[in-house]
Scaffold this motif. Structure first.
Motif, PDB file in Angstrom:
ATOM      1  N   LEU A   1      51.148  43.566  17.895  1.00  0.00           N
ATOM      2  CA  LEU A   1      50.181  42.920  18.758  1.00  0.00           C
ATOM      3  C   LEU A   1      50.135  43.627  20.104  1.00  0.00           C
ATOM      4  O   LEU A   1      51.156  43.987  20.664  1.00  0.00           O
ATOM      5  CB  LEU A   1      50.552  41.448  18.959  1.00  0.00           C
ATOM      6  N   ALA A   2      48.937  43.817  20.595  1.00  0.00           N
ATOM      7  CA  ALA A   2      48.788  44.534  21.853  1.00  0.00           C
ATOM      8  C   ALA A   2      49.073  43.618  23.034  1.00  0.00           C
ATOM      9  O   ALA A   2      48.647  42.472  23.069  1.00  0.00           O
ATOM     10  CB  ALA A   2      47.373  45.093  21.974  1.00  0.00           C
ATOM     11  N   ALA A   3      49.843  44.124  23.990  1.00  0.00           N
ATOM     12  CA  ALA A   3      50.094  43.352  25.203  1.00  0.00           C
ATOM     13  C   ALA A   3      48.872  43.372  26.103  1.00  0.00           C
ATOM     14  O   ALA A   3      48.676  42.493  26.919  1.00  0.00           O
ATOM     15  CB  ALA A   3      51.299  43.929  25.938  1.00  0.00           C
ATOM     16  N   GLY A   4      48.037  44.388  25.967  1.00  0.00           N
ATOM     17  CA  GLY A   4      46.837  44.489  26.777  1.00  0.00           C
ATOM     18  C   GLY A   4      46.463  45.929  27.045  1.00  0.00           C
ATOM     19  O   GLY A   4      46.845  46.835  26.305  1.00  0.00           O
ATOM     20  N   TYR A   5      45.711  46.118  28.106  1.00  0.00           N
ATOM     21  CA  TYR A   5      45.252  47.443  28.501  1.00  0.00           C
ATOM     22  C   TYR A   5      45.680  47.722  29.934  1.00  0.00           C
ATOM     23  O   TYR A   5      45.640  46.843  30.787  1.00  0.00           O
ATOM     24  CB  TYR A   5      43.726  47.536  28.377  1.00  0.00           C
ATOM     25  N   ARG A   6      46.052  48.945  30.193  1.00  0.00           N
ATOM     26  CA  ARG A   6      46.456  49.361  31.530  1.00  0.00           C
ATOM     27  C   ARG A   6      45.245  49.990  32.208  1.00  0.00           C
ATOM     28  O   ARG A   6      44.820  51.088  31.845  1.00  0.00           O
ATOM     29  CB  ARG A   6      47.624  50.348  31.440  1.00  0.00           C
ATOM     30  N   TYR A   7      44.701  49.287  33.199  1.00  0.00           N
ATOM     31  CA  TYR A   7      43.442  49.769  33.790  1.00  0.00           C
ATOM     32  C   TYR A   7      43.190  49.146  35.169  1.00  0.00           C
ATOM     33  O   TYR A   7      43.851  48.187  35.569  1.00  0.00           O
ATOM     34  CB  TYR A   7      42.275  49.443  32.850  1.00  0.00           C
ATOM     35  N   TRP A   8      42.198  49.690  35.858  1.00  0.00           N
ATOM     36  CA  TRP A   8      41.738  49.145  37.131  1.00  0.00           C
ATOM     37  C   TRP A   8      40.636  48.131  36.834  1.00  0.00           C
ATOM     38  O   TRP A   8      39.565  48.482  36.346  1.00  0.00           O
ATOM     39  CB  TRP A   8      41.165  50.250  38.025  1.00  0.00           C
ATOM     40  N   SER A   9      40.877  46.863  37.133  1.00  0.00           N
ATOM     41  CA  SER A   9      39.833  45.849  36.986  1.00  0.00           C
ATOM     42  C   SER A   9      39.074  45.729  38.306  1.00  0.00           C
ATOM     43  O   SER A   9      39.587  46.040  39.383  1.00  0.00           O
ATOM     44  CB  SER A   9      40.436  44.499  36.586  1.00  0.00           C
ATOM     45  N   PHE A  10      37.846  45.259  38.221  1.00  0.00           N
ATOM     46  CA  PHE A  10      36.940  45.207  39.363  1.00  0.00           C
ATOM     47  C   PHE A  10      36.495  43.766  39.586  1.00  0.00           C
ATOM     48  O   PHE A  10      36.104  43.080  38.639  1.00  0.00           O
ATOM     49  CB  PHE A  10      35.741  46.128  39.091  1.00  0.00           C
ATOM     50  N   TRP A  11      36.549  43.310  40.853  1.00  0.00           N
ATOM     51  CA  TRP A  11      36.326  41.904  41.177  1.00  0.00           C
ATOM     52  C   TRP A  11      35.338  41.719  42.324  1.00  0.00           C
ATOM     53  O   TRP A  11      35.258  42.545  43.234  1.00  0.00           O
ATOM     54  CB  TRP A  11      37.648  41.244  41.568  1.00  0.00           C
ATOM     55  N   ASP A  12      34.617  40.595  42.271  1.00  0.00           N
ATOM     56  CA  ASP A  12      33.740  40.180  43.363  1.00  0.00           C
ATOM     57  C   ASP A  12      34.418  39.055  44.134  1.00  0.00           C
ATOM     58  O   ASP A  12      34.934  38.105  43.534  1.00  0.00           O
ATOM     59  CB  ASP A  12      32.399  39.653  42.825  1.00  0.00           C
ATOM     60  N   GLY A  13      34.409  39.178  45.441  1.00  0.00           N
ATOM     61  CA  GLY A  13      34.930  38.094  46.265  1.00  0.00           C
ATOM     62  C   GLY A  13      33.889  36.996  46.385  1.00  0.00           C
ATOM     63  O   GLY A  13      32.688  37.263  46.451  1.00  0.00           O
ATOM     64  N   SER A  14      34.334  35.749  46.389  1.00  0.00           N
ATOM     65  CA  SER A  14      33.405  34.617  46.483  1.00  0.00           C
ATOM     66  C   SER A  14      33.881  33.644  47.550  1.00  0.00           C
ATOM     67  O   SER A  14      34.920  33.849  48.197  1.00  0.00           O
ATOM     68  CB  SER A  14      33.277  33.923  45.122  1.00  0.00           C
ATOM     69  N   ALA A  15      33.116  32.586  47.726  1.00  0.00           N
ATOM     70  CA  ALA A  15      33.425  31.602  48.756  1.00  0.00           C
ATOM     71  C   ALA A  15      34.830  31.045  48.577  1.00  0.00           C
ATOM     72  O   ALA A  15      35.308  30.847  47.461  1.00  0.00           O
ATOM     73  CB  ALA A  15      32.405  30.459  48.700  1.00  0.00           C
ATOM     74  N   GLY A  16      35.482  30.801  49.703  1.00  0.00           N
ATOM     75  CA  GLY A  16      36.829  30.249  49.664  1.00  0.00           C
ATOM     76  C   GLY A  16      37.907  31.273  49.386  1.00  0.00           C
ATOM     77  O   GLY A  16      39.056  30.921  49.120  1.00  0.00           O
ATOM     78  N   GLY A  17      37.543  32.557  49.441  1.00  0.00           N
ATOM     79  CA  GLY A  17      38.532  33.605  49.232  1.00  0.00           C
ATOM     80  C   GLY A  17      38.903  33.842  47.783  1.00  0.00           C
ATOM     81  O   GLY A  17      39.882  34.525  47.497  1.00  0.00           O
ATOM     82  N   ARG A  18      38.121  33.269  46.852  1.00  0.00           N
ATOM     83  CA  ARG A  18      38.438  33.404  45.429  1.00  0.00           C
ATOM     84  C   ARG A  18      37.851  34.696  44.864  1.00  0.00           C
ATOM     85  O   ARG A  18      36.943  35.287  45.431  1.00  0.00           O
ATOM     86  CB  ARG A  18      37.914  32.196  44.650  1.00  0.00           C
ATOM     87  N   TRP A  19      38.379  35.088  43.703  1.00  0.00           N
ATOM     88  CA  TRP A  19      37.907  36.275  42.999  1.00  0.00           C
ATOM     89  C   TRP A  19      37.243  35.884  41.687  1.00  0.00           C
ATOM     90  O   TRP A  19      37.682  34.956  41.024  1.00  0.00           O
ATOM     91  CB  TRP A  19      39.066  37.223  42.688  1.00  0.00           C
ATOM     92  N   SER A  20      36.187  36.614  41.338  1.00  0.00           N
ATOM     93  CA  SER A  20      35.561  36.452  40.026  1.00  0.00           C
ATOM     94  C   SER A  20      35.369  37.839  39.426  1.00  0.00           C
ATOM     95  O   SER A  20      35.051  38.802  40.139  1.00  0.00           O
ATOM     96  CB  SER A  20      34.215  35.728  40.137  1.00  0.00           C
ATOM     97  N   TYR A  21      35.601  37.922  38.119  1.00  0.00           N
ATOM     98  CA  TYR A  21      35.521  39.220  37.441  1.00  0.00           C
ATOM     99  C   TYR A  21      34.100  39.763  37.546  1.00  0.00           C
ATOM    100  O   TYR A  21      33.131  39.071  37.255  1.00  0.00           O
ATOM    101  CB  TYR A  21      35.930  39.073  35.976  1.00  0.00           C
ATOM    102  N   ALA A  22      33.950  40.992  37.981  1.00  0.00           N
ATOM    103  CA  ALA A  22      32.626  41.580  38.208  1.00  0.00           C
ATOM    104  C   ALA A  22      31.870  41.737  36.894  1.00  0.00           C
ATOM    105  O   ALA A  22      32.441  42.089  35.858  1.00  0.00           O
ATOM    106  CB  ALA A  22      32.773  42.931  38.900  1.00  0.00           C
ATOM    107  N   THR A  23      30.578  41.487  36.937  1.00  0.00           N
ATOM    108  CA  THR A  23      29.736  41.619  35.746  1.00  0.00           C
ATOM    109  C   THR A  23      29.113  43.008  35.647  1.00  0.00           C
ATOM    110  O   THR A  23      28.498  43.334  34.630  1.00  0.00           O
ATOM    111  CB  THR A  23      28.610  40.567  35.767  1.00  0.00           C
ATOM    112  N   GLN A  24      29.234  43.813  36.701  1.00  0.00           N
ATOM    113  CA  GLN A  24      28.779  45.192  36.694  1.00  0.00           C
ATOM    114  C   GLN A  24      29.932  46.096  37.103  1.00  0.00           C
ATOM    115  O   GLN A  24      30.865  45.666  37.784  1.00  0.00           O
ATOM    116  CB  GLN A  24      27.626  45.394  37.681  1.00  0.00           C
ATOM    117  N   GLY A  25      29.865  47.340  36.677  1.00  0.00           N
ATOM    118  CA  GLY A  25      30.870  48.297  37.107  1.00  0.00           C
ATOM    119  C   GLY A  25      30.616  48.740  38.533  1.00  0.00           C
ATOM    120  O   GLY A  25      29.513  48.586  39.067  1.00  0.00           O
TER     121      GLY A  25
END
Length: 223
Positions: free
Chosen positions: A25-49
């Motif tokens: 079973l794969a533990a996952g992928y080693r990579y740079w993920s990209f995030w959008d900052g939102s209100a309240g200082g939270r992060w959401s996974y970016a829908t575009q590269g």
């Protein structure tokens, strides 16, 4: 004592062989993920590269290097609050430019490729002042060179980290990364690596059907 039909024994043997050959079973992928900052200082996974996203003035964009099981649901977020004022509050606006707050998290040593360590223990922040139409990739390049991309435009390295690899799959039973299909997915980041492959499941189903047919045929002959 009645002997088991050879076809059934052969089918069961194939099932066991397929299960033994199943990848870990794969533990996952080693990579740079990209995030959008939102209100309240939270992060959401970016829908575009980052090469497609064009943030507005005052936007916060984040990057996190880690081993993550799933791109959207379980990816590791940047370990800093998505706050524009904290990053760009002392950078005065300039006519003809926009300010983009960037959070760059190089991750933890446990997620680093073999032989490498994160260049900075804490997340780095930078206020990129770029042209109004600039992409996130251009904003990132203005403050965190060198960047490295693969042939499918997937972001592989920020500030030269890591030196090798790009979206590599990491198995739970091995520290060494395996080549990943994510290498060819330009904007998706990474795919889920858990569970047996579809081909393996189909093979087991086919062999199970063969075994059932063998049992049915054997019962017909004994009647």
């Amino acid at each position: 004592m009645r002997r088991r039909p050879p076809a059934v024994a052969l089918a069961l043997g194939i099932v066991l062989a397929l299960l033994a050959a199943a990848p870990a079973l794969a533990a996952g992928y080693r990579y740079w993920s990209f995030w959008d900052g939102s209100a309240g200082g939270r992060w959401s996974y970016a829908t575009q590269g980052p090469s497609l996203a064009r943030p507005a003035d005052g936007a916060v964009q984040g990057f996190r290097f880690s081993v993550s099981k799933d791109a959207a649901a379980q990816a590791a977020q940047p370990r800093a609050v998505a706050d524009f004022e904290t990053v760009c509050g002392t950078t005065a606006p300039t006519e003809g430019t926009k300010r983009v707050a960037l959070v760059i998290d190089f991750g933890v040593p446990e997620d680093a490729p073999t032989g490498e360590v994160p260049p900075e223990a804490a997340p780095r922040t930078a206020c990129a002042q770029v042209a109004p139409g600039a992409t996130t990739a251009e904003a990132l390049a203005s403050v965190a060179k060198p960047l490295r991309y693969n042939s499918a435009a997937l972001l592989c390295a920020i500030s030269g980290y890591p030196k090798q690899g790009c979206g590599d799959q990491v198995a739970e039973s091995s520290a060494a990364p395996k080549p990943s299909a994510a290498d060819s997915a330009a904007e998706s980041g990474a795919e889920s690596g858990g569970g047996p492959s579809a081909g393996l499941v189909a093979g087991i189903a086919a062999v199970a059907a063969l075994a059932a047919a063998g049992v049915w045929q054997s019962r017909r002959r004994t009647r």
